[in-house]
Write an enzyme that holds these catalytic residues in place. Structure first.
Site, PDB file in Angstrom:
ATOM      1  N   HIS A  94      46.764  35.530  26.818  1.00 51.94           N
ATOM      2  CA  HIS A  94      46.967  36.585  27.573  1.00 51.94           C
ATOM      3  C   HIS A  94      46.085  36.124  28.813  1.00 51.94           C
ATOM      4  CE1 HIS A  94      45.600  40.549  28.567  1.00 51.94           C
ATOM      5  NE2 HIS A  94      44.296  40.365  29.402  1.00 51.94           N
ATOM      6  N   ASP A 123      69.629  37.750  53.585  1.00 55.36           N
ATOM      7  CA  ASP A 123      68.759  36.882  53.035  1.00 55.36           C
ATOM      8  C   ASP A 123      67.741  35.920  53.667  1.00 55.36           C
ATOM      9  OD1 ASP A 123      68.735  35.499  49.776  1.00 55.36           O
ATOM     10  OD2 ASP A 123      70.669  35.847  50.180  1.00 55.36           O
ATOM     11  N   TRP A 159      42.673  30.089  29.596  1.00 54.50           N
ATOM     12  CA  TRP A 159      43.629  29.376  30.694  1.00 54.50           C
ATOM     13  C   TRP A 159      42.660  28.435  31.961  1.00 54.50           C
ATOM     14  CZ3 TRP A 159      43.031  30.842  36.518  1.00 54.50           C
ATOM     15  CH2 TRP A 159      42.921  31.783  36.985  1.00 54.50           C
ATOM     16  N   SER A 189      57.508  25.800  41.200  1.00 51.22           N
ATOM     17  CA  SER A 189      58.511  27.059  41.014  1.00 51.22           C
ATOM     18  C   SER A 189      57.977  27.876  42.559  1.00 51.22           C
ATOM     19  CB  SER A 189      58.685  27.824  40.096  1.00 51.22           C
ATOM     20  OG  SER A 189      58.687  29.088  40.652  1.00 51.22           O
ATOM     21  N   SER A 190      56.692  27.910  42.520  1.00 48.52           N
ATOM     22  CA  SER A 190      56.035  28.510  43.416  1.00 48.52           C
ATOM     23  C   SER A 190      55.558  28.209  44.604  1.00 48.52           C
ATOM     24  CB  SER A 190      53.993  28.983  43.792  1.00 48.52           C
ATOM     25  OG  SER A 190      54.215  29.578  42.219  1.00 48.52           O
ATOM     26  N   HIS A 273      40.064  30.065  43.047  1.00 44.64           N
ATOM     27  CA  HIS A 273      39.636  31.252  43.586  1.00 44.64           C
ATOM     28  C   HIS A 273      40.833  31.608  44.817  1.00 44.64           C
ATOM     29  CE1 HIS A 273      36.800  33.803  44.217  1.00 44.64           C
ATOM     30  NE2 HIS A 273      37.162  34.008  45.433  1.00 44.64           N
ATOM     31  N   GLU A 275      43.740  31.618  44.111  1.00 42.33           N
ATOM     32  CA  GLU A 275      44.827  32.358  42.887  1.00 42.33           C
ATOM     33  C   GLU A 275      44.567  33.585  43.020  1.00 42.33           C
ATOM     34  OE1 GLU A 275      47.550  31.630  41.716  1.00 42.33           O
ATOM     35  OE2 GLU A 275      47.302  32.655  40.589  1.00 42.33           O
ATOM     36  N   TYR A 277      43.273  35.213  45.391  1.00 42.10           N
ATOM     37  CA  TYR A 277      44.217  36.290  47.296  1.00 42.10           C
ATOM     38  C   TYR A 277      45.338  36.254  46.708  1.00 42.10           C
ATOM     39  CZ  TYR A 277      38.726  36.273  47.561  1.00 42.10           C
ATOM     40  OH  TYR A 277      37.372  36.759  47.137  1.00 42.10           O
ATOM     41  N   SER A 288      49.202  49.111  51.525  1.00 41.72           N
ATOM     42  CA  SER A 288      48.927  49.249  53.428  1.00 41.72           C
ATOM     43  C   SER A 288      50.449  49.445  53.675  1.00 41.72           C
ATOM     44  CB  SER A 288      49.062  48.290  53.879  1.00 41.72           C
ATOM     45  OG  SER A 288      47.929  47.275  53.580  1.00 41.72           O
ATOM     46  N   HIS A 322      31.419  29.613  43.523  1.00 38.81           N
ATOM     47  CA  HIS A 322      30.706  30.576  42.736  1.00 38.81           C
ATOM     48  C   HIS A 322      31.420  31.438  41.504  1.00 38.81           C
ATOM     49  CE1 HIS A 322      34.016  33.423  44.573  1.00 38.81           C
ATOM     50  NE2 HIS A 322      34.116  32.912  43.148  1.00 38.81           N
ATOM     51  N   HIS A 323      32.273  30.054  41.353  1.00 38.17           N
ATOM     52  CA  HIS A 323      32.492  30.460  39.629  1.00 38.17           C
ATOM     53  C   HIS A 323      32.564  29.006  38.683  1.00 38.17           C
ATOM     54  CE1 HIS A 323      36.343  32.226  40.199  1.00 38.17           C
ATOM     55  NE2 HIS A 323      36.137  32.169  41.274  1.00 38.17           N
ATOM     56  N   THR A 348      37.360  42.009  52.489  1.00 37.86           N
ATOM     57  CA  THR A 348      36.968  42.977  52.154  1.00 37.86           C
ATOM     58  C   THR A 348      37.693  44.283  52.022  1.00 37.86           C
ATOM     59  OG1 THR A 348      37.602  40.631  50.835  1.00 37.86           O
ATOM     60  CG2 THR A 348      37.414  42.804  49.481  1.00 37.86           C
ATOM     61  N   LYS A 351      39.032  45.663  55.032  1.00 38.72           N
ATOM     62  CA  LYS A 351      40.237  46.865  53.833  1.00 38.72           C
ATOM     63  C   LYS A 351      40.605  48.269  53.757  1.00 38.72           C
ATOM     64  CE  LYS A 351      43.598  43.219  53.829  1.00 38.72           C
ATOM     65  NZ  LYS A 351      45.229  42.890  53.609  1.00 38.72           N
ATOM     66  N   ARG A 470      32.143  36.821  26.943  1.00 36.30           N
ATOM     67  CA  ARG A 470      33.097  36.246  26.977  1.00 36.30           C
ATOM     68  C   ARG A 470      33.798  34.937  25.436  1.00 36.30           C
ATOM     69  NH1 ARG A 470      35.605  33.842  32.434  1.00 36.30           N
ATOM     70  NH2 ARG A 470      37.888  34.950  31.758  1.00 36.30           N
TER      71      ARG A 470
END
Lengths: 664, 428
Positions: A94, A123, A159, A189-190, A273, A275, A277, A288, A322-323, A348, A351, A470
């Site tokens: 998941h 293109d 994950w 790929s990314s 982290h 990731e 964002y 926006s 912080h993780h 943040t 925004k 969790r």
């Protein structure tokens, strides 16, 4: 004039380049514009975008089904609906699916669909590389999900794949190998896609489209692309360690030889982290674009919205620990990361303030995309608040790995990222399918999703504060978690119903929706100056940009000149033949070789046995074969020549394809 | 239940008692009797019982107040904007536009400064608490109890390095127990965190936030139970298939009770004199089907739930009468059925260290790492079908079944399990 513009639009395909290198035609370039081959070999950014979206939508629904199974198991205490092992597989898949195979590729779909249109290009900079990114993503997705069809099952290490649980000793199965190489492949790929988008945005902007006139979505895509190329190497290195430990007996994380499992956590979150964002910045971009359109006002504080996006991206690399507040970092490191995490709340917040400023004094039209965008602001704000709570490290030591965190990141990633994506789909659906989604059904799906989402995840805050961890297969009936879990499961079913409604309505609209005009929302950016759906060549002649929100500006100018009724842009009038890139088999072939190589590498030391016949003592020959195909694909790709053909617009709906003819 | 259920809101507003009734009433109205918002459970992070968890909670409440304030202000502005500036009817492109302002630097700068100010309110107590919760305060360090907690897939071993016992093989070692950590109330406890396999995490929410047990990384945490009590804990880092059922308890006792408990625990296992009864003469226990637990409670009876600490004390008492012959048969089976390979029963035959020390297993309130109440029926269920309660555990895979071949090594019929249960239950 036309010649120079075309050269700017497609520098990788100089019109006469083909005469210098003798093309090798092992797989001749396909010329059909319909049929399966045309989709497999396409280099059109819009088709590639739609393919990304299609695959991502499939995996989004698959990830949703996994979530519903998880919630069903947790509906009542001591449940035995699914086994503990399957439960571990489900939450692993998941998380992996939703992040890497749903939200990221959905964002990639919009990058593909929108960036060339918003910057006024034909293109992306490297169309064939773009196809390679797409198919490599599909290859990685196959590796991650192969376990559904294999005896070894799915990966069951979470994950986050923490060492040493990911080691051969604790997870000896093939599925863990497939997980490592699958993520590695998705990383390829990314990175390739990101480099493509960066080059595209930097180099292919229309004349006059300065960086500070760039649509905010494209800005966010640019920042996201930089985050990707900087963050993904960290997990690539970390995964390489796991792969070497598993296959070649190295000791990066091997405890008995002095390896340090904590290193995996640092490397993983140095990627993990940013990731977050990577997932949320593009949705901030959609919102926006959507808010100003439906408020009929420019974005409030454009430079600050752009700058805060860049700041978030920058600070995002300095908060990974912080993780890891519960891993015994020590006081000073904990304090530093706590403060840095608090600091990231500021851009943040900026925004959110600017979005509210955009609404202020506007004429708000609550169409379906706007409903999702406003839902995004509210839900993202709540997710942001629980994020601030986590930044207080001592409080986090109670919340870390509890359902409070589950609530937090689902508010950010569903209430935030997914609501943003659902808004974007509603908003740009008419542009790419030429059909409107009926207002009533769109709004109905919004309200079901909104209700179901909050019903699912709001009680999880309380479950977490009440001590529910969790990744919990089951729980006992005396912990005070029964009601919260039951309610959450009911909410999950509601959310599932809402998503089903949304999808069914979208499919219906694709076939039966009212035809969409060029600019159904009275929108602001260049893509809305094009017909719906967008023709394959995008702009008949390339635009020149005079202001931010270029199309809005053009419309205002036209009205000031006294034009009434529908406004057609100058770019509708062709300025000579249009040079188009040719389709190619080689990106697909290269990906095929890469996927073969990776899939053969996963069971490296297993003998190859086909139909009872032992062929090889290990998978190494197959790996080499895959490598050979990949290298051959890349080599032939390089020798294929630039190709290309021309389109001549001879009148409304009359387009002639010119191949190999001289043209000027 | 209602009195406990909205605990969080009472706690939140009690810190601002004079002003609290109005917003409290507004928030509590929809939550009246809110089972789903229950925050007074066994693992509540808010209904705390010690200074470390208290410090963590107070930081949390600061963050709640600050974010609640921001939410009320920003939410009100957003809601106002959404209502006030909503267009009347469907607009056309040609309709007159609203004011086209592009932003206001002073508003932006003001809001940024306000955000920074609000974050500073959170940052200061956060910093203080980071240092306070990290280690035992200097003044209490000399008096602190040192304990070593070791994570295994999927149970906890607890060692008391300062309490020595004679080892079966000679020499002395630390007192060892499993899954129930008994500590003195009112005294700081410093827990060394170790693991033998993957990463685990030590979490007793009412006493302290979690700290991970990471291989090759000596971590520790500290806590203090203000008063005697029975506390629930659980592994908080995913550690494999049965992570969810890797639970434990912390029992805090008054100093005298603690000393008495310690004295008993240091003794070797109890010995009874009986002649092993013939298996055919054993009347087997007939426990319920584990599937019947669906939706229910496994680890505690209603009587226990009413006062867990009293329940723990009852568990320490010796039963009025014991079946010495049955126990003797159980002890023999404990040896022949290879239980001794993984479990220690100090003073008896057991020598293994892969599983929990069972020297005083009868005095624990739970078995299978806090999963099942320690009753004969539950123990029967557990010994018969460990995989039902703890999938993937080593008692099945490696104990009963040879992992590589799948060959059955140990078979137990109902009479044998009944005898084993009697033996284990008598190990008070």
């Amino acid at each position: 004039m036309a010649q120079s513009v075309e050269t700017a639009a497609a520098p990788a395909h100089a019109p006469n380049g083909g005469s210098h290198v003798r093309p090798i035609n092992l797989f001749p370039r396909p010329t059909a514009s319909t049929g399966l081959a045309s989709w497999l070999t396409t280099v059109d950014h819009k088709r590639i975008g739609l393919l990304y979206a299609g695959f991502a939508a499939f995996f989004f629904l698959l990830g949703g089904v996994e979530a519903l199974l998880i919630r069903t198991q947790l509906m009542v205490p001591n449940n035995n609906f699914i086994s503990a092992h399957f439960y571990s597989e489900l939450f692993t898949m998941h998380g992996t699916t939703m992040i890497f195979l749903a939200v990221m590729p959905l964002n990639a779909a919009f990058f593909n669909l929108l960036i060339p249109l918003q910057i006024g290009a034909r293109d992306v900079a490297f169309p064939r590389l773009n196809a390679f990114s797409l198919w490599t993503f599909v290859g990685g997705a196959i590796m991650l999900n192969a376990g559904w069809f294999l005896k070894s099952g799915l990966p069951a290490i979470g994950w986050f794949g923490y060492a040493p649980l990911s080691s051969k000793l604790f997870s000896p199965n093939l599925s863990t190998d497939l997980w490592t190489i699958g993520l590695q492949t998705l990383g390829v790929s990314s990175i390739v896609a990101s480099l493509n988008f960066i080059v595209t945005i930097v180099n292919l902007r229309a004349p006059g489209l300065t960086m500070m006139r760039l649509p905010v979505f494209t800005w966010m895509a640019l920042i996201t692309s930089f985050l990707l190329i900087l963050a993904l190497p960290a997990i690539a290195i970390a995964l390489l360690g796991v792969i070497f430990d598993r296959h070649f007996g190295t000791s990066f994380y091997e405890v008995s030889n002095g390896g340090q499992p904590i290193v995996w956590q640092h490397l993983f979150w140095v990627f993990g982290h940013p990731e977050v964002y990577i997932l949320i910045l593009p949705p901030m971009g959609y919102v926006s674009e959507i808010l100003p359109t439906f408020a009929r006002k420019p974005l409030f504080g454009y430079p600050l919205v752009v700058f805060s996006g860049a700041t978030i991206g920058f600070i995002g690399f300095g908060v990974w620990s912080h993780h890891m507040f519960t891993t015994g970092l020590g006081t000073m490191a904990t304090a530093s990361f706590a403060l840095a995490t608090m600091a990231i709340a500021v851009p943040t917040g900026v925004k959110i303030f600017n979005w509210i400023g955009t609404l202020w004094g506007g004429q708000l039209q609550l169409r379906t995309p706007m409903m999702f965008a406003l839902g995004f602001i509210w839900m993202f704000m709540l997710g942001g608040f629980s994020g601030i709570m986590h930044s207080a490290a001592p409080a986090d030591s109670q919340q870390q790995d509890s359902y409070f965190v589950v609530a937090h990141f689902h508010y950010v990633l569903i209430g935030g990222a997914t609501f943003g994506l659902l808004a974007a789909i509603q908003f740009w659906f008419p542009k790419f399918f030429g059909r409107m989604i009926p207002e009533f059904w769109g709004k109905l799906s919004f309200w079901i999703i909104f209700t179901g989402f909050n019903l699912t995840f709001f009680p999880m805050h309380f479950l977490g504060l009440n001590g529910m961890p969790r990744r919990t297969w089951t729980y006992d009936g005396n912990m005070g978690w029964n009601e919260g879990n039951f309610l959450s499961t009911m909410g999950a079913y509601t959310l599932g119903l809402g998503i089903a409604t949304y999808v069914v309505v979208a499919i219906w609209s694709y076939f039966r929706g009212a035809p969409a005009s060029r600019d159904p929302w009275d929108a602001r950016t260049l893509e809305w100056s094009l017909p719906s759906p967008v023709p394959e060549y995008n702009f008949a002649s390339l635009p020149s940009v005079e202001a931010r929100d270029s199309w809005w500006h053009d419309k205002a100018m036209a009205r000031a000149r006294g034009v009434t009724g529908e406004i057609t842009p100058d770019t509708d009038r062709p300025a000579g033949d249009i040079h188009m890139p040719d389709a190619s088999w080689y990106p697909l072939l290269t990906t095929f070789g890469l996927t073969w190589m990776m899939l053969a590498f996963a069971p490296l030391h297993e003998p190859v046995v086909w139909f009872g016949v032992s062929l090889f003592s290990s998978h190494l020959p197959l790996v080499i074969m895959g490598l050979g195909i990949m290298l051959a694909g890349a080599y032939l790709w390089a020798l294929e020549g630039p190709g290309g053909y021309h389109l001549r617009i001879e009148g409304p709906g009359r387009i002639r394809t010119l191949r190999g003819e001289h043209h000027e | 239940m209602v009195s406990r259920s909205c605990f969080f809101f009472r706690r939140l507003f009690s810190s601002l008692a004079p002003l609290s009734w109005l917003p409290a009433a507004l928030l509590l109205l929809p939550l009246a009797g809110c089972g789903w918002a229950n925050l007074g459970g066994h693992q509540s992070t808010l209904d705390v019982a010690g200074p470390v968890a208290e410090s963590q909670r107070s930081v949390f409440l600061v963050t709640v107040w600050v974010t609640l304030f921001i939410f009320v202000v920003v939410g009100a502005v957003l809601a106002y904007a959404m209502i006030k500036f909503r267009a009347r009817g469907r607009l056309r492109a040609a309709d007159a536009l609203p004011g086209q302002d592009h932003g206001n630097p002073w508003i932006e700068v003001g809001l940024i400064l306000a955000s920074v100010g609000l974050l500073a309110i959170i940052a200061v107590p956060t910093m203080r608490a980071i240092w306070y919760t990290y280690d035992v305060p200097e003044a209490e360090r000399k008096d602190a109890l040192e304990v070593v907690a070791t994570g295994y897939q999927w149970w906890f071993k607890f060692e008391y390095p300062t309490e020595k016992i004679a080892l079966p093989a000679g020499g002395e070692g630390p007192l060892v127990t499993g899954n129930e950590l008994v500590v003195p109330a009112g005294r700081a406890v410093r827990v060394q965190l170790r693991t033998t396999d993957v990463i685990h995490s030590f979490w007793v929410p009412k006493l302290a936030g979690k700290v991970d047990m990471i291989p090759n990384r000596p971590n520790f945490l500290w806590f203090k139970a203000t008063a005697p009590g029975y506390f629930y804990g659980q592994c908080a880092e995913f550690c494999g298939e049965s992570h969810a059922i890797m639970r434990f308890r912390v029992i805090a006792l008054a100093p005298a009770d603690y000393a008495a408990w310690l004295a008993t625990q240091k003794l070797p296992a109890r010995a009874t004199s009986g002649t092993p009864r013939e298996l055919a003469q054993i009347v087997p226990l007939q426990p319920a089907d584990p599937a019947a637990d669906r939706g229910g409670i496994r680890a505690a009876s209603p009587a226990f739930e009413a006062d867990p600490l009293a329940g723990w004390k009852r568990q320490q008492e010796l039963p009025a009468q014991e079946d010495a012959d049955l126990i003797a048969r159980g002890r023999a089976l404990f040896q022949t059925k290879t239980c001794i390979g993984c479990h220690v029963v100090r003073g008896h035959e057991g020598v293994g260290i892969a599983g929990p020390d069972l020297t005083h297993v009868g005095s624990r309130t739970t078995i299978a790492a806090g999963v099942l109440a320690n009753t004969p029926e539950r123990m029967f269920q557990w010994v018969r079908d460990p995989a039902v309660f703890k999938p993937g555990n080593k008692m099945v895979h490696g104990g009963y079944i040879e992992p590589k071949t799948g060959r059955r090594l140990v078979t137990l019929d109902a009479q044998e399990i009944t005898a084993l249960v009697a033996y284990l239950q008598h190990l008070k």
